[in-house]
Enzyme design. Structure first.
Site, PDB file in Angstrom:
ATOM      1  N   HIS A  10       0.983  -1.165   0.087  1.00 43.19           N
ATOM      2  CA  HIS A  10       0.158  -0.122  -0.051  1.00 43.19           C
ATOM      3  C   HIS A  10       0.963   1.127  -0.059  1.00 43.19           C
ATOM      4  O   HIS A  10       1.301   1.733   1.124  1.00 43.19           O
ATOM      5  CB  HIS A  10      -0.798   0.018   1.102  1.00 43.19           C
ATOM      6  N   GLU A 193     -11.075   3.720   6.115  1.00 41.60           N
ATOM      7  CA  GLU A 193     -10.036   4.650   6.503  1.00 41.60           C
ATOM      8  C   GLU A 193     -10.523   5.577   7.443  1.00 41.60           C
ATOM      9  O   GLU A 193     -10.616   5.686   8.646  1.00 41.60           O
ATOM     10  CB  GLU A 193      -9.185   5.337   5.374  1.00 41.60           C
TER      11      GLU A 193
END
Ligand code: ADE
Ligand code: ZN
Length: 333
Positions: A10, A193
């Site tokens: 990521h 998130e």
């Protein structure tokens, strides 16, 4: 644990631009940046949340214009990645920032691909590209992007979803993910998130993604944690990013021990390293210190990076074996 062999799953390529490089790209392209100096840019690395960060980050993208910029950007990241013990990097890239300025997809992906080849030859690091659709744009734009990618399909690993999360649930991109799956792309999405755990469920149930980028808000839901463990769904977590974006206040409460105990393939990643204050080893160090993680816990996270990757089975096994071999070697601490 700096030399531990690792995979990074990521990291946004355009989020790896160092301030000095951003100013150098801007100067050679005759682009005017909104910051008077590198010092002013670094002072602006202070965000109230994801949207404020994205505004600044997209302004920084204006400096990137040519095939040579994409080459230099990618090579610089892969050099630093190799210095961080990374042997495999699955890098996010979103052409949608650059297409409206008339920068050809062939230049974007050509520069990146050339750097991946050179970095492999130079440092033995394997780079792969995951194309990210921007979730504040329409699904039809994402589908157009998928069509544009057709001639480049062979050199791309997967597709993902990034950008401002709240108000843009993964289900908005159901047809995009379905079409990408049919074309053989591996699938991932940013979810949980800033957005709720329901977005993570939607990414799994509607978009059928194979792993979740961040997933932080889902870690408070025991049924989802069990599902991640049972189904081998990796979480690509980014502690320094979460701290800077005020997703968490303190890494001492970061849910890594719980996730490891539950058998989740939790991984550590840097997201956008200069913007959040550290590359991959800094992320390992920050959680290692804040949570007093053992050497074995850190090694398990490194193994998870390979197991949760989109590498062929043989490469995954070789990555896990490299972690074990490193642990059996001379102790470095
Ligand atoms: N693009 C780059 N970094 C991101 C993040 N942390 N969340 C969503 N989109 C992003
Ligand atoms: Zn991200």
């Amino acid at each position: 644990m700096a030399g531990l062999p690792k995979a990074e799953l990521h990291v946004h390529l355009k989020g790896t631009v160092e301030p000095a490089d951003m100013f150098a790209f801007a100067a050679r392209n005759d682009v005017r940046l909104p910051w008077a100096s590198q010092r002013a840019l670094v002072a602006a690395y202070d965000y109230t949340g994801l949207d404020a960060f994205l505004t600044l980050y997209w302004q920084g993208c204006q400096a990137l214009c040519t095939r040579a910029d994409f080459y230099d950007l990618t090579l610089a990241y892969l050099r630093r990645a190799a210095q961080n013990g990374i042997v495999r990097a699955e890098m996010f890239f979103s052409p949608q920032n650059f297409l409206p300025r008339g920068i050809a997809l062939a230049d974007q992906l050509g520069g990146i691909g050339e750097a991946i080849k050179d970095a492999d030859a130079e440092w033995g690091i394997r780079g792969e590209v995951i194309i990210v659709a921007q979730r504040h744009r329409s699904e039809s734009e994402a589908l157009d992007l998928l069509s544009l990618l057709r001639p480049h399909r062979d050199r791309l690993l997967g597709v993902g979803l990034g950008g401002p999360e709240i108000g843009n649930p993964p289900g908005k991109f159901a047809r995009f993910f379905s079409a990408a799956r049919q074309q053989g792309y591996r699938l991932t999405a940013h979810a949980g998130e800033e957005g709720p755990a329901s977005y993570v469920r939607e990414a799994l149930d509607v978009c059928r993604v194979e792993r979740i980028d961040h997933g932080y808000t889902a870690t408070a839901e025991p049924d989802l944690v069990r599902r991640f463990a049972d189904d081998g769904i990796a979480l690509t977590m980014c502690p320094l990013s979460n701290l800077r974006l005020r997703i968490v206040d303190d890494l001492a409460a970061y849910p890594l021990p719980m996730l490891l105990d539950a058998g989740v393939l939790v991984t550590l990643n840097s997201d956008d390293p200069p913007y959040f204050g550290g590359y991959l080893n800094a992320n390992y160090e920050a959680v290692g210190r804040s949570l007093a993680l053992t050497r074995e816990a850190l090694a398990q996270i490194a193994r998870n990076g390979f197991t949760g990757s989109f590498a062929p089975a043989g490469d995954i096994a070789a990555g896990v074996a490299a972690v074990d071999a490193y642990l059996e070697g001379p102790q470095d601490s």
